[in-house]
Design a protein around this motif. Structure first.
Motif, mmCIF file in Angstrom:
data_model
loop_
_atom_site.group_PDB
_atom_site.id
_atom_site.type_symbol
_atom_site.label_atom_id
_atom_site.label_comp_id
_atom_site.label_asym_id
_atom_site.label_seq_id
_atom_site.Cartn_x
_atom_site.Cartn_y
_atom_site.Cartn_z
ATOM 1 N N GLU A 261 0.842 -1.187 0.000
ATOM 2 C CA GLU A 261 0.000 0.000 0.000
ATOM 3 C C GLU A 261 0.888 1.250 0.000
ATOM 4 O OE1 GLU A 261 -3.148 2.403 2.904
ATOM 5 O OE2 GLU A 261 -2.385 0.428 3.508
ATOM 6 N N THR B 276 0.835 4.533 1.553
ATOM 7 C CA THR B 276 0.074 5.055 2.693
ATOM 8 C C THR B 276 -0.102 6.568 2.643
ATOM 9 O OG1 THR B 276 2.018 5.436 4.083
ATOM 10 C CG2 THR B 276 1.076 3.203 4.089
ATOM 11 N N SER C 181 -6.828 2.658 -6.697
ATOM 12 C CA SER C 181 -7.391 2.475 -5.363
ATOM 13 C C SER C 181 -8.219 1.194 -5.282
ATOM 14 C CB SER C 181 -8.286 3.665 -4.991
ATOM 15 O OG SER C 181 -7.587 4.884 -5.103
ATOM 16 N N ASP D 181 -10.616 -0.647 -2.290
ATOM 17 C CA ASP D 181 -11.189 -0.578 -0.940
ATOM 18 C C ASP D 181 -10.624 0.594 -0.132
ATOM 19 O OD1 ASP D 181 -12.718 -2.842 -1.467
ATOM 20 O OD2 ASP D 181 -11.158 -4.200 -0.759
ATOM 21 N N LYS E 48 -7.798 2.111 -0.359
ATOM 22 C CA LYS E 48 -6.347 2.158 -0.207
ATOM 23 C C LYS E 48 -5.699 2.334 -1.571
ATOM 24 C CE LYS E 48 -6.285 -0.884 3.871
ATOM 25 N NZ LYS E 48 -5.759 -2.157 4.436
ATOM 26 N N GLN E 49 -4.586 3.093 -1.609
ATOM 27 C CA GLN E 49 -3.880 3.320 -2.869
ATOM 28 C C GLN E 49 -2.678 2.375 -2.973
ATOM 29 O OE1 GLN E 49 -5.110 6.142 -1.010
ATOM 30 N NE2 GLN E 49 -6.770 5.877 -2.475
ATOM 31 N N TYR E 50 -2.513 1.822 -4.181
ATOM 32 C CA TYR E 50 -1.455 0.837 -4.378
ATOM 33 C C TYR E 50 -0.450 1.236 -5.456
ATOM 34 C CZ TYR E 50 -3.936 -2.334 -1.301
ATOM 35 O OH TYR E 50 -4.530 -2.905 -0.204
#
Length: 424
Positions: free
Chosen positions: A105, A107, A130, A132, A134-136
């Motif tokens: 992730e 953050t 993104s 759920d 969260k950015q990946y």
């Protein structure tokens, strides 16, 4: 001296995020999949980064084979803790990578450290990385398809507007009329399309679906509700153009580019990555006056399929990244984003808003002309089955080629596609 060069040099002289990191030079292991003009430009950016961070950070870059081979190697390498520190990644592949557990992730603290955030990106581009909430990944660009056109041929046929753009871009009827006018003027193929490659034509078909608010997947179901009909509508208009001799038939990628650059096709649907090809030919006196714009609105409103090249961090099994290494990697992603004006010379639309809003970018043509489409882009559905070289591409492309070339009825193709997707 080009404006992008002046801007890059100015940033090179500025400090980076690593000013607080002293002592030994930190080496960042990097993998990318860029070849051709993309590869040349990325190698230059890496060299510029290393020069700007001499004695602090050094990128050790390796270029691997694009597509399935790249992603397979990332998956197997991450599983044994031997993946790189940073890698390029297609946004469309992120859902599968997250399911496989091979991405870290990015953050909120990471974004703050990089000096980047949601407001710097188009909403669709941010959402594409993104899962759920969260950015990946950190988006580098969007690379959609656009409509290339030969200004000389369009002017001769009376379908070049006073604004220097093709006439009839506002409806199916009007765009078809433009194609027919070109045919009547003696143009062999009014429109060149990669009709021999269903994987490529997915981009056009999905764009036209998006113009009707059609969806490939809704709440886990493929082609739910009236989306199947909207897919049929998209295939029907493309099939109609072929039957009426307005679009090239069974044309592979190189042949499509050749038809356009030779003047046999007056317009061409292709990726923005062909902009350097046209620019170089024109600069060498080997091409007509040309332009590139957002796709015509064939149905209800503008919509164009796109993907993004991004930077992602592998989740190396059993290997924890040191704070110093992570700081170096964050600096790499931050610097590349803020220096992506040079990347735009490859035709891509930089994802970082301050670059696309800069005076330097607005002076780049036709890049600035088609950059407005970022407000209308759509990405692949959020499923591990989607993405570059993914199963959805394979299933649908099997039926696109015969349909677009007049050998299968659109309704039958949709029936077969829906059955094939359901089996996934």
């Amino acid at each position: 001296m080009p404006n992008w060069f002046k801007l890059t040099k100015a940033v090179l002289l500025a400090g980076g995020l690593m000013t607080s990191v002293a002592h030994a030079e930190e080496t960042v292991t990097w993998w990318d999949f860029f070849g051709g003009g993309d590869g040349v430009r990325m190698k230059q950016l890496v060299a510029d980064f290393n020069e700007a961070h001499k004695g602090k950070i050094k990128i050790d870059a390796t270029t691997l084979e694009w597509g399935t081979p790249f992603y397979s190697k990332v998956q197997t390498s991450a599983a044994v803790g031997e993946a790189p520190d940073i890698m390029t990644y297609h946004a469309s592949r992120i859902p599968l990578a997250v399911k496989q557990g091979i991405l870290q992730e990015i953050t909120a603290d990471d974004w703050k450290t990089m000096g980047l955030g949601r407001s710097d990106y188009a909403p669709a581009t941010w959402e594409a990385v993104s899962i759920d909430g969260k950015q990946y990944a950190v988006p580098l660009d969007t690379h959609p398809i656009v409509l290339y056109y030969n200004k000389d041929l369009l002017k001769k046929a009376g379908v070049l507007g006073d604004d220097g753009k093709p006439k009839g871009m506002d409806s199916r009827e009007n765009f078809t009329a433009t194609l027919k006018a070109l045919k009547a003027a003696g143009v062999k193929f009014p429109l060149g399309s990669v009709t021999a490659d269903g994987n490529f034509m997915f981009r056009t078909v999905y764009s036209f679906m998006g113009q009707q608010d059609g969806e490939l997947m809704t709440d886990g179901e493929f082609l739910a509700g009236d989306s199947a009909k909207k897919l049929e509508n998209s295939l029907a208009v493309l099939s109609e153009w072929t039957k009426e001799g307005l679009q090239s038939t069974y044309t592979d990628y190189p042949a499509t580019v050749a038809l356009f650059t030779s003047g046999e096709a007056a317009m061409m649907i292709n990726g923005v990555w062909e902009v350097p090809t046209m620019t170089d030919l024109k600069n060498n006196g080997k091409l007509f006056e040309w332009g590139a714009v957002e796709l015509p609105v064939i149905f209800d409103h503008p919509s164009t399929y796109a993907d993004s090249h991004t930077f992602a961090l592998p989740a190396n099994k059993g290997e924890e990244m040191s704070p110093e290494k992570r700081a170096a990697v964050l600096e790499v992603m931050s610097w590349m984003s803020k220096n992506s004006l040079f990347w735009a010379t490859a035709g891509h639309i930089p994802a970082y808003g301050p670059v696309t809003n800069s005076a330097e970018y607005k002076a780049m043509e036709p890049n600035h002309t088609y950059s407005s489409l970022t407000a209308n882009i759509i990405f692949d559905p959020k499923t591990p089955l989607a993405g570059i070289a993914g199963p959805i591409f394979d299933v649908m492309s099997n039926f696109f080629v015969p349909t677009l070339n007049g050998e299968m009825e659109p309704a039958k193709a949709v029936e077969e596609i829906k059955a094939g997707l359901a089996e996934l």
